[in-house]
Design an enzyme around this catalytic site. Sequence first.
Site, PDB file in Angstrom:
ATOM      1  N   LYS A 102      36.393  43.728  20.478  1.00  0.00           N
ATOM      2  CA  LYS A 102      35.416  43.333  21.354  1.00  0.00           C
ATOM      3  C   LYS A 102      34.452  44.232  21.004  1.00  0.00           C
ATOM      4  O   LYS A 102      33.182  43.786  20.983  1.00  0.00           O
ATOM      5  CB  LYS A 102      36.050  43.218  23.069  1.00  0.00           C
ATOM      6  CG  LYS A 102      36.897  42.265  23.355  1.00  0.00           C
ATOM      7  CD  LYS A 102      37.669  42.547  24.617  1.00  0.00           C
ATOM      8  CE  LYS A 102      38.663  41.361  24.796  1.00  0.00           C
ATOM      9  NZ  LYS A 102      39.360  41.518  26.150  1.00  0.00           N
TER      10      LYS A 102
ATOM     11  N   GLN B 269      40.671  46.328  30.637  1.00  0.00           N
ATOM     12  CA  GLN B 269      41.501  45.613  29.773  1.00  0.00           C
ATOM     13  C   GLN B 269      42.797  45.488  30.609  1.00  0.00           C
ATOM     14  O   GLN B 269      43.404  46.714  30.959  1.00  0.00           O
ATOM     15  CB  GLN B 269      41.775  46.236  28.260  1.00  0.00           C
ATOM     16  CG  GLN B 269      42.652  45.676  27.334  1.00  0.00           C
ATOM     17  CD  GLN B 269      42.246  44.162  27.052  1.00  0.00           C
ATOM     18  OE1 GLN B 269      40.754  44.031  26.880  1.00  0.00           O
ATOM     19  NE2 GLN B 269      42.948  43.393  26.697  1.00  0.00           N
TER      20      GLN B 269
ATOM     21  N   ASP C 211      34.754  38.998  32.738  1.00  0.00           N
ATOM     22  CA  ASP C 211      35.845  38.521  32.490  1.00  0.00           C
ATOM     23  C   ASP C 211      36.209  37.227  33.370  1.00  0.00           C
ATOM     24  O   ASP C 211      37.088  36.613  33.335  1.00  0.00           O
ATOM     25  CB  ASP C 211      37.044  39.620  32.638  1.00  0.00           C
ATOM     26  CG  ASP C 211      37.542  39.810  31.321  1.00  0.00           C
ATOM     27  OD1 ASP C 211      37.501  39.433  30.330  1.00  0.00           O
ATOM     28  OD2 ASP C 211      38.042  41.229  31.340  1.00  0.00           O
TER      29      ASP C 211
END
Length: 292
Positions: A52, A96, A119
């Site tokens: 990412k 994450q 997200d």
Amino acid sequence: MTILDGKKVSNDIKDEIAEHVKSMISKGEKVPHLAAILVGSDGASMTYVNAKVKACERIGFNSTLIELPEYISEEELLEKIHDLNTNDAIDGFIVQLPLPEQIDEQKVLMAINPDKDVDGFHPVNVGRMALDLPTFLPATPYGIMELLERYQIETSGKNVVILGRSHIVGRPISILMSQKRKAGDATVTVVHSRSKNLEDITREADIVVAAIGISEFLTGDMVKEDVVIIDVGITRVPDATKKNGYRLAGDVHYESVSQKASYITPVPGGVGPMTIAMLLKNTLLARERHNK
Ligand code: GUN
């Protein structure tokens, strides 16, 4: 049979975003800045987060990687999130998953400012998605929708069977594909570990989204001819013939299912790269929204 080339499509999307960034720079505008929090040193999570961050660099975004120790307390992690929430330089950030046991995942996700939640995991953004209001769509389901759309795969009125009901993939993709939207308008069935006669259900599917987290779960005898297969799974399976000792497998038994499928995503190189591209797209959107 056509392979749904997520790597190529994600590169197209990244090129589009990179062009956008260039025009932002030429106008003297601030470029998007994504931050990622990684707790601990899980191999797969480290790989994803690094990918990412690298993608950010490639397209001209700013990025910040915050690596925290495995045994960090929930309180300390919440403090870091508060710092990012209030730091005007950061447009969006992710934590994450999965997180270590001592940390309440839901509490962490709820601490993220919904305006920076690229997200799309905060309950406010999940609610907005369910109501079809503008929001950050979670990156993996968003990537699947984009892949279906760019390959012009008809979904309207089709039988879509989703394997798995996770908060990150199964649940949101089931909502999105049932909505009146591009890559939507489908008749959606969600099956999971307690479903009975699972094969009877998957055999009726025009499209299967496999996100159950069991490697090579879906086999050729469980699908009909010309099915469209979206394989979200990615598991390390021990393999003595490989230098690193493992190979990557999806939730689909590729060899048998690909013989019947009209379209199929490979693992790796299918859904995975799309997830990263859509995270970048959400970060660009966050930057643009913060300008307003
Ligand atoms: N773990 C697996 N998929 C994801 C994702 O899309 N976002 C985050 N933050 N963690 C994940």
